[in-house]
Design a protein around this motif. Structure first.
Motif, PDB file in Angstrom:
ATOM      1  N   ASP A  46     102.468  42.237 179.555  1.00  0.00           N
ATOM      2  CA  ASP A  46     103.428  43.347 179.622  1.00  0.00           C
ATOM      3  C   ASP A  46     103.018  44.404 178.601  1.00  0.00           C
ATOM      4  N   LEU A  47     102.573  45.596 179.092  1.00  0.00           N
ATOM      5  CA  LEU A  47     102.133  46.702 178.227  1.00  0.00           C
ATOM      6  C   LEU A  47     102.947  47.963 178.479  1.00  0.00           C
ATOM      7  N   ARG A  48     104.192  47.825 178.841  1.00  0.00           N
ATOM      8  CA  ARG A  48     105.015  48.984 179.154  1.00  0.00           C
ATOM      9  C   ARG A  48     105.337  49.788 177.897  1.00  0.00           C
ATOM     10  N   TRP A  49     105.481  51.116 178.124  1.00  0.00           N
ATOM     11  CA  TRP A  49     105.919  52.057 177.094  1.00  0.00           C
ATOM     12  C   TRP A  49     104.976  52.064 175.885  1.00  0.00           C
ATOM     13  N   ASN A  50     103.681  52.184 176.172  1.00  0.00           N
ATOM     14  CA  ASN A  50     102.661  52.422 175.158  1.00  0.00           C
ATOM     15  C   ASN A  50     102.000  53.773 175.460  1.00  0.00           C
ATOM     16  N   ILE A  51     100.896  54.060 174.808  1.00  0.00           N
ATOM     17  CA  ILE A  51     100.202  55.353 175.001  1.00  0.00           C
ATOM     18  C   ILE A  51      98.752  55.083 175.420  1.00  0.00           C
ATOM     19  N   ILE A  52      98.607  54.257 176.442  1.00  0.00           N
ATOM     20  CA  ILE A  52      97.263  53.834 176.868  1.00  0.00           C
ATOM     21  C   ILE A  52      96.481  54.994 177.476  1.00  0.00           C
ATOM     22  N   LEU A  69     100.690  42.449 185.732  1.00  0.00           N
ATOM     23  CA  LEU A  69     100.375  43.405 184.678  1.00  0.00           C
ATOM     24  C   LEU A  69     101.358  44.568 184.780  1.00  0.00           C
ATOM     25  N   GLU A  70     102.186  44.748 183.735  1.00  0.00           N
ATOM     26  CA  GLU A  70     103.190  45.809 183.703  1.00  0.00           C
ATOM     27  C   GLU A  70     102.662  46.964 182.850  1.00  0.00           C
ATOM     28  N   LEU A  71     102.577  48.194 183.450  1.00  0.00           N
ATOM     29  CA  LEU A  71     101.998  49.348 182.757  1.00  0.00           C
ATOM     30  C   LEU A  71     102.850  50.601 182.897  1.00  0.00           C
ATOM     31  N   ALA A  72     104.154  50.440 183.080  1.00  0.00           N
ATOM     32  CA  ALA A  72     105.010  51.608 183.232  1.00  0.00           C
ATOM     33  C   ALA A  72     105.117  52.357 181.904  1.00  0.00           C
ATOM     34  N   GLY A  73     105.190  53.697 181.989  1.00  0.00           N
ATOM     35  CA  GLY A  73     105.376  54.514 180.802  1.00  0.00           C
ATOM     36  C   GLY A  73     104.155  54.621 179.920  1.00  0.00           C
ATOM     37  N   ASN A  74     102.935  54.662 180.511  1.00  0.00           N
ATOM     38  CA  ASN A  74     101.696  54.741 179.731  1.00  0.00           C
ATOM     39  C   ASN A  74     100.852  55.957 180.079  1.00  0.00           C
TER      40      ASN A  74
END
Length: 673
Positions: free
Chosen positions: A180-186, A207-212
């Motif tokens: 879970d990598l949501r709400w990062n600045i990838i 794989l969660e990537l919302a908000g990146n």
């Protein structure tokens, strides 16, 4: 839970640390939770963390520990996490909202290296991505870990550098399933690095990537790779279950064959015992007969001695002779009865041998039937493999036909576009030459229009080159994604066929529209030619109409540019759809390759199983033939023994008769008769 509270109090007393207020009551309140230790919201000091670390170093009943929002200091986090290095019971660890820094990230990396039981780790709201070197150490620990399956890194300010480090860790990690990598600045670069990592990682299924701030195409590619991984794991599970079923069937077949072999050996042992019993009974009967004959010989000797000593007692001797005759008749009767008994016993033995032979033949027949069934199964499997190979060949042929048709249609469309461009250029050149001959003003206007059209043509050619470059890039991307689309053949085959039909119909409609638009353009060009002829005829007579004709020419040029743009849009759409079709077909081809490999593996397994069965059957057949040969030899020995017994009985009978006839009693009795 009381034991842990008592342990905490004891360790505090031993270390000279005062128990933290509220922590003991929190431990008492957590009693009802069983195997879960919940210390969320408690601000833990460094001394308390050291006591808890000492407690965690021992085997406890807890499998889940929640330390969220505990405001851990760097020293406290380091001590507490080092205490979990050797723990063998905790499987879930929640460290949400503890503001872990560089030291915490480094210790977390070491924890992932040393701990062998932790399955789920929650690190939400900790800003680990800010500390680049420490986060790289954490990623190194994740790469070495072999037990963690779920990792939560939400709201950790992970940038594209951190995502690249995480991607390198995922290339070496083969156990992590949920990330879970949501709400990062990838961002875009981080998404691409994660996509490259997932092309090698086969274990991530969620794989969660919302908000990146990751583009939608990269997100779709990541979703496709995770979907491929989930499908791959499901196929692996199916293959493992199938291999287990096949191994069980093979084991049952082996057990059945061993049971059949043991039963056959038992029957052979029984037959041997019965043959030994019959031999022993026959020897006992022969001994009894010899004893009876010896007794009778002694009686005859005594009678002859009495006859020689007592000649005066002739009447008595005659009476004795009569008695001996009766004894002889009785002996004959007994011999006949014994013969009949021996005959009945021989018949019984023959019937028993016939029954045994029938049993053995039935068993051989059953074994041959099982062998035939196994061969039929092998032939069915071979037929299935052949049918699957035929289907694969047909799919390949369909794929080549469709690709060839799409290429031909694309080439035809491009040829038509080039022809239309040439026609439009030729028409413009004709118009320019006519206008140069007629009026200088019209000449200048036509030259300007020519330049504008040439610039547009150059722009269109540049756009066409860009589209071709994009097409090559898309083909390269399709080639890279080809390896990841192997598993989708089984599910998507029917859908792909329907979609192919729909796409073919839509392409035909679009080609029809393109043809109609080309006809319209031709009509417009013919109208332009007609207007030019009218201008040539009217130019000498009416110079006033030049302005109107100029406006008409400008309108026609605008229409031509709009038509060209529509043509380019249609061509781009057709190319995109063709690329999608090519991608689907290439995915089908790769999936067919995977099916071929599976079919070859199954064929190898079938060959191994059939070879084992054939070897076992050959061994059984050799053993059966050996046993039948032994039975035949035993029967020959029994028959020979029976013949010997019959010969001995006939010899004894003839000897008794000759002895009785040659005795004095027989001599005296013969004259009286």
């Amino acid at each position: 839970m009381e034991d842990f509270r008592q342990m905490y109090l004891r360790l505090c007393k031993e270390g000279g640390v005062e128990p933290q207020e509220g922590l003991v009551s929190k431990l008492r309140e957590s009693t009802a939770q069983g195997s879960r230790l919940d210390l969320s919201g408690q601000s833990l000091s460094a001394d308390t963390c050291s006591v808890l670390a000492r407690a965690f170093q021992k085997d406890l009943i807890f499998t889940e520990v929640s330390l969220s929002d505990c405001m851990l200091s760097e020293e406290g986090a380091k001590v507490l996490l080092t205490g979990l290095f050797g723990n063998t019971t905790v499987k879930v660890l929640d460290l949400k909202g503890n503001n872990l820094r560089s030291t915490g990230a480094e210790v977390l990396g070491k924890l992932l290296v040393h701990n062998k039981t932790l399955r789920r780790l929650v690190l939400e709201w900790n800003a680990l991505g800010v500390w680049g070197e420490a986060f790289s150490l954490f990623c190194d620990g994740l790469a070495c870990n072999t037990v963690l399956t779920q990792l939560d890194l939400r709201n950790n300010q992970i940038n594209h550098h951190g995502a690249s480090e995480l991607g390198l860790a995922l290339k070496h990690n083969n156990t992590l399933e949920m990330l879970d990598l949501r709400w990062n600045i990838i961002g875009l670069l981080g998404g691409r690095s994660l996509l490259k990592a997932l092309q090698k990682n086969k274990s991530i299924v969620q794989l969660e990537l919302a908000g990146n701030n990751i583009p939608s195409d990269t997100l779709k590619a990541l979703e496709q790779t995770t979907g491929h991984n989930s499908d791959r794991q499901s196929t692996l599970r199916d293959s493992r279950s199938r291999t287990q079923v096949l191994s069980k069937e093979i084991q049952t077949l082996k057990e059945g064959k061993s049971r059949q072999f043991l039963s056959l050996m038992e029957t052979i042992d029984r037959q041997r015992e019965e043959l030994g019993r019959s031999n022993r009974s026959a020897s006992v009967q022969i001994g009894q007969l010899q004893e009876a004959l010896n007794e009778r010989k002694s009686a005859v000797n005594s009678l002859t001695a009495k006859l020689q000593m007592t000649e005066a007692a002739l009447a008595l001797s005659e009476q004795k002779n009569h008695n001996m005759g009766e004894l002889l008749t009785r002996v004959k009767m007994e011999k006949e009865e014994q013969r009949e008994q021996l005959g009945r016993e021989r018949k019984k033995e023959q019937e028993d041998s016939v029954l045994r032979e029938d049993k053995l033949l039935r068993e051989i027949h059953n074994l041959t039937e099982t062998n035939i069934q196994l061969r039929n199964k092998v032939e069915e499997m071979e037929r299935r493999c052949k049918s699957q190979q035929q289907q694969i060949f047909e799919l390949k042929q369909e794929l080549t036909n469709t690709t060839a048709e799409f290429k031909l249609r694309l080439a035809k469309a491009e040829d038509r576009l080039e022809i239309e461009k040439r026609r439009s250029k030729q028409a413009l050149e004709d118009m320019d030459s006519l206008r140069q001959k007629e009026v200088e003003q019209v000449n200048r206007h036509l030259e300007e229009s020519e330049r504008a059209l040439q610039e547009r043509i150059f722009k269109l050619e540049g756009q066409r080159i860009q589209l071709e470059e994009e097409l090559s890039k898309a083909k390269a991307a399709c080639v890279t994604e080809r390896a990841h689309a192997e598993v989708e053949l089984g599910r998507v085959r029917a859908q792909v066929r329907l979609e192919e039909q729909e796409h073919v119909s839509s392409l035909e409609e679009k080609l029809h529209l393109v043809r109609s638009s080309l006809q319209e353009v031709q009509l417009h060009s013919s109208q332009q030619k007609q207007t030019i002829c009218d201008l040539q005829a009217r130019n000498s007579q009416q110079s006033i109409e030049m302005d109107g004709l100029r406006r008409r020419i400008e309108e026609l040029q605008q229409e031509l540019s709009g038509k060209d743009q529509e043509k380019l849009a249609e061509v781009s759409r057709v190319r995109v759809e063709l690329q999608e079709q090519i991608g689907h077909l290439q995915a089908e081809r790769t999936a067919q390759g995977g099916l071929k490999e599976k079919i070859s593996a199954l064929e190898r397994e079938i060959k191994v199983v059939s070879s084992n069965h054939r070897e076992a059957l050959l061994d059984k057949e050799s053993e059966m033939s050996h046993m039948l040969e032994k039975l035949r030899l035993k029967e020959a020995e029994i028959q020979r023994m029976r013949e010997d017994e019959a010969n001995r009985a006939s010899y004894l009978q003839s000897a008794i008769l000759t002895y009785v006839q040659g005795s004095p009693l027989g001599q005296y009795s013969s004259p009286r008769k």
